[in-house]
Design a protein around this motif. Structure first.
Motif, PDB file in Angstrom:
ATOM      1  N   UNK A   1       0.762  -1.228  -0.003  1.00  0.00           N
ATOM      2  CA  UNK A   1       0.031   0.115   0.030  1.00  0.00           C
ATOM      3  C   UNK A   1       0.652   1.213  -0.067  1.00  0.00           C
ATOM      4  N   UNK A   2       1.923   1.399   0.946  1.00  0.00           N
ATOM      5  CA  UNK A   2       2.789   2.442   0.920  1.00  0.00           C
ATOM      6  C   UNK A   2       3.537   2.612  -0.461  1.00  0.00           C
ATOM      7  N   UNK A   3       3.954   1.540  -1.143  1.00  0.00           N
ATOM      8  CA  UNK A   3       4.441   1.757  -2.108  1.00  0.00           C
ATOM      9  C   UNK A   3       3.394   2.206  -3.458  1.00  0.00           C
ATOM     10  N   UNK A   4       2.354   1.727  -3.492  1.00  0.00           N
ATOM     11  CA  UNK A   4       1.203   2.192  -4.333  1.00  0.00           C
ATOM     12  C   UNK A   4       1.031   3.577  -4.197  1.00  0.00           C
ATOM     13  N   UNK A   5       1.003   4.083  -2.854  1.00  0.00           N
ATOM     14  CA  UNK A   5       0.911   5.496  -2.509  1.00  0.00           C
ATOM     15  C   UNK A   5       1.927   6.293  -3.340  1.00  0.00           C
ATOM     16  N   UNK A   6       3.067   5.684  -2.998  1.00  0.00           N
ATOM     17  CA  UNK A   6       4.411   6.262  -3.858  1.00  0.00           C
ATOM     18  C   UNK A   6       4.310   6.485  -5.240  1.00  0.00           C
ATOM     19  N   UNK A   7       3.827   5.220  -5.986  1.00  0.00           N
ATOM     20  CA  UNK A   7       3.773   5.330  -7.072  1.00  0.00           C
ATOM     21  C   UNK A   7       2.601   6.503  -7.890  1.00  0.00           C
ATOM     22  N   UNK A   8       1.577   6.708  -7.032  1.00  0.00           N
ATOM     23  CA  UNK A   8       0.811   7.675  -7.243  1.00  0.00           C
ATOM     24  C   UNK A   8       1.631   9.146  -7.376  1.00  0.00           C
TER      25      UNK A   8
ATOM     26  N   UNK B   1      -5.838   3.225   5.566  1.00  0.00           N
ATOM     27  CA  UNK B   1      -6.070   4.283   4.790  1.00  0.00           C
ATOM     28  C   UNK B   1      -6.659   5.553   5.622  1.00  0.00           C
ATOM     29  N   UNK B   2      -7.399   5.446   6.674  1.00  0.00           N
ATOM     30  CA  UNK B   2      -7.864   6.514   7.724  1.00  0.00           C
ATOM     31  C   UNK B   2      -6.842   7.060   8.159  1.00  0.00           C
ATOM     32  N   UNK B   3      -5.815   6.401   8.704  1.00  0.00           N
ATOM     33  CA  UNK B   3      -4.551   7.135   8.937  1.00  0.00           C
ATOM     34  C   UNK B   3      -3.754   7.995   8.223  1.00  0.00           C
ATOM     35  N   UNK B   4      -3.866   7.589   7.029  1.00  0.00           N
ATOM     36  CA  UNK B   4      -3.104   8.394   5.801  1.00  0.00           C
ATOM     37  C   UNK B   4      -4.189   9.401   4.994  1.00  0.00           C
ATOM     38  N   UNK B   5      -5.319   9.319   5.603  1.00  0.00           N
ATOM     39  CA  UNK B   5      -6.388  10.233   5.002  1.00  0.00           C
ATOM     40  C   UNK B   5      -6.455  10.018   3.278  1.00  0.00           C
ATOM     41  N   UNK B   6      -6.596   8.703   3.325  1.00  0.00           N
ATOM     42  CA  UNK B   6      -6.873   8.114   1.735  1.00  0.00           C
ATOM     43  C   UNK B   6      -8.140   7.331   1.694  1.00  0.00           C
ATOM     44  N   UNK B   7      -8.853   7.245   0.494  1.00  0.00           N
ATOM     45  CA  UNK B   7     -10.080   6.309   0.637  1.00  0.00           C
ATOM     46  C   UNK B   7      -9.824   5.047   0.780  1.00  0.00           C
ATOM     47  N   UNK B   8     -10.530   4.312   1.794  1.00  0.00           N
ATOM     48  CA  UNK B   8     -10.266   3.134   1.942  1.00  0.00           C
ATOM     49  C   UNK B   8     -10.171   1.807   0.905  1.00  0.00           C
ATOM     50  N   UNK B   9     -10.833   2.186  -0.104  1.00  0.00           N
ATOM     51  CA  UNK B   9     -11.306   1.134  -1.276  1.00  0.00           C
ATOM     52  C   UNK B   9      -9.879   0.744  -2.034  1.00  0.00           C
TER      53      UNK B   9
END
Length: 236
Positions: A75-82, A110-118
């Motif tokens: 998940x953290x890698x995906x967020x970095x990819x964004x 997702x909640x902790x990082x203020x992102x959509x949970x889906x």
């Protein structure tokens, strides 16, 4: 306060507010009690992913993970990819004992990082057939998950010096000793490209000696909060 999900896992809150699971099967937590997100971010993103990208100007990075677990590293890698639409990320992960989707839906990353949970939950619902699947909302991030035995060797197409980076996130040697043997570490060496990075939270002296004997340049590094040291290896 712990919360029971299924018979194998118990939910708890780590010190940075993010969740982890206690595995009753292996009698160990998936993440540091000092902070799940901050541990994963420090060990795998800062000391692994960013370190590897600093060495190369390639437009694609291939990542192998041992231990998909809660999906936090992916998940953290995906967020970095964004944040890096100029790069293509191919992420391949082994997980012999995937957590149930219900457990994944309960985790608060997702909640902790203020992102959509889906987006986080979708990482768990994607097929574990070993084939790369492009993520529906992050087109430059593709994920392949396999339930096969890591010690039998990577699935077809995951071999031959393919990977730039390995996130080695198996449970600790006391819980999964078979995944910390020279045989297991040699598989990692063989699938890494020259210059590729192997990174793990583990700092045991025997693991570092085995990595050196296999051919890695071993770099002891400061660990995340609550842990003095971690390990990075570079394939020479």
């Amino acid at each position: 306060m712990a919360e029971n999900l299924n018979p194998e896992n118990e939910l708890f809150v780590t010190d940075d507010g993010s969740h982890s699971l206690l595995s009753h099967r292996f009698a160990v937590a998936y993440h540091s009690r000092h902070g799940a997100i901050q541990e994963s971010r420090h060990v795998f993103i800062e000391m692994g992913l960013k370190a590897r990208l600093a060495q190369t100007n390639a437009d694609k990075i291939n990542i192998l993970e041992l231990g998909f677990g809660t999906g936090l590293n992916a998940y953290l890698t995906l967020l970095y990819a964004e944040e890096r639409p100029d790069l293509s990320f191919e992420y391949c992960s082994f997980e012999k004992y995937p957590i149930p989707l219900l457990d994944a839906q309960t985790l608060n990353y997702a909640e902790q990082l203020a992102k959509p949970p889906a987006t986080f939950v979708s990482l768990h619902s994607l097929s574990d057939d070993g084939e790369l699947h492009s993520h529906p909302s992050v087109p430059n991030f593709s994920l392949a998950k396999s339930r096969s035995d890591f010690l039998s060797g990577p699935p077809e197409g995951w071999q031959g010096g393919k990977f730039d980076l390995i996130y080695y996130d198996a449970f600790a040697p006391a819980s999964q000793p078979e995944l910390w043997t020279p045989k297991a570490l040699k598989i990692c060496y063989d699938v890494l490209a020259t210059g590729g990075i192997f990174v793990t939270y583990c700092a045991k002296g025997q693991v570092k000696r085995d990595l050196r004997d296999i051919g890695f340049r071993v770099e002891p590094l400061p660990g995340p909060p609550g842990k003095r040291e971690m390990t990075r290896g570079v394939k020479l």
